[in-house]
Design a protein around this motif. Structure first.
Motif: not given
Length: 416
Positions: A121-128, A139-142, A156-164
């Motif tokens: 499993a891989v965790i990526a980020f929204d907008g990546g 992996l892309n967050g779009k 499997p890939v899951y996405h988290l919010p990207y904090p900025s």
């Protein structure tokens, strides 16, 4: 520029056909000059046809144009890996492999972490954004246009919010989302890696929240999860440092490299902790063209130019010019659509927004055309295609940079 032999799925931002370039200037086949604030989408930090890079390519082409490293090692590959290991600002011994692109580096990183952890499993980020190959798409967050019409993607890939600071997502919100993910969606013991950009490129030059980055590093340490930092666009001086992860106060386990690594010649790399890279069988990594001698020679010349003193000077000059000009535009009320200035260092984005804060996507499309007609090439970004990303070569002459900003100012004032 159109040609019926080119697939219509390969879209272009600017309907011109370029002929040649020098540093931050390019000319089309009709002889029209443009100032280039696109830089090959972050590939040309040293500009078009940097003399030192060109000479290295020319000299290497007289000695050895190609050899597959998996068949027999060659000196440029070995020398470049040694130089990269010294260039990466981490405290542990660095090992790695060369690839043909950043996306290929990401693909191989996924293989490496599976081999090292036994997890998938891989965790990526929204907008990546990590590439357009089949595995990196997930992996892309779009979704649009990258994931449309291609069916089920590797996971499997899951996405988290990207904090900025530039997107309104806080460290606390991202950590809370991560807590939910591991309580609702997936067992943390099944996670092989997190993959994250220290400054998101495609999303509009959003720098990661430092507190979150440090919390993520600690979490990965505790759970035996590999932390992959994607420096494909943010690396090699774009933020005024060698790599953007340094500003976060953390060390990644694996680093993805590409774009400006070789002055415009196709090359990428995945580098990091030797113990991770040595888990696959011999021959499990590599490729026919990976680490081509000419590309390696170009990269070696690039690294010669990217001294800390040069990177700081180039980054400071460009950052100060952009920040100063933006402040002037805001104070004068240049355009009702002028939104936030995003990013860090010389990796800057300018948002176009309506009075209510909603994306002014139509105005950005208008701006691209106005600027092009006036001799300036710009690149859009952002979820709603409403943020200009400024990627002029770091080596852009001060007068050319100011000329480009003058054109941008005039065009911003014309938006309707």
């Amino acid at each position: 520029m159109s040609s019926e032999t080119i697939s219509q799925s390969i879209s272009t931002v600017h309907p011109v056909s370029l002929s040649h370039g020098k540093n931050a200037e390019v000319w089309d086949t009709d002889g029209k000059r443009y100032i280039d604030f696109v830089g090959g989408i972050g590939v040309l930090n040293l500009g078009h046809c940097h003399p030192r890079v060109v000479e290295a390519i020319r000299e290497q082409a007289t000695r050895l144009t190609h050899y597959a490293f998996n068949a027999a090692p060659h000196a440029p590959y070995i020398e470049l890996m040694e130089r990269l290991a010294a260039f990466i600002p981490v405290d542990y011994p660095v090992s790695g492999m060369l690839t043909n692109s950043g996306a290929e580096a990401a693909e191989n990183a996924l293989k490496i972490v599976r081999g090292a952890t036994g997890r998938t499993a891989v965790i990526a980020f929204d907008g990546g954004f990590h590439g357009r190959t089949l595995a990196t798409l997930n992996l892309n967050g779009k979704v649009a246009p990258y994931k449309q019409k291609v069916g089920v993607l590797p996971g499997p890939v899951y996405h988290l919010p990207y904090p900025s600071k530039d997107n309104g997502v806080t460290c606390e919100e991202a950590l809370k989302a991560m807590e939910r993910l591991f309580s609702v969606e997936i067992d943390v013991n099944d996670v092989a890696c997190f993959i994250v950009e220290p400054v998101q490129g495609e999303a509009g030059f959003l720098p990661m929240d430092i507190a979150f980055a440090q919390a993520l590093r600690q979490f990965c340490n505790e759970k035996g999860i590999v932390l992959i930092i994607d420096e494909i666009q943010s690396g090699f001086g774009r933020t005024g440092q060698r790599f953007a992860f340094s500003r976060l106060g953390i060390e990644p386990d694996l680093i993805l490299l590409g774009k400006s690594i070789a002055g415009g010649v196709p090359l990428g790399a995945v580098v990091g902790r030797k113990a991770l890279l040595d888990n696959l069988p011999k021959g499990g990594l590599g490729g026919t063209y990976s680490g081509n001698p000419i590309a390696c020679a170009a990269a070696l010349a690039t690294l010669e130019e990217m001294t800390d003193a040069n990177l700081q000077a180039w980054g400071t000059q460009q950052e100060e010019a952009i920040v100063s000009r933006y402040a002037s535009w805001r104070s004068r009320g240049l355009s009702p659509y002028l939104g936030r200035l995003t990013g860090v260092g010389a990796m800057r984005g300018i948002e176009l927004a309506h009075a209510d804060g909603s994306p002014a996507s139509a105005q950005l499309t208008q701006l691209l055309a106005l600027a092009r007609e006036s001799g300036l090439l710009l690149m859009p970004s952002g979820k709603s295609r409403h943020i200009i990303r400024l990627l002029a070569p770091l080596t852009t002459e001060a007068a050319v940079l100011e000329e480009g900003l003058d054109i941008l100012e005039t065009c911003l004032a014309k938006l309707s």
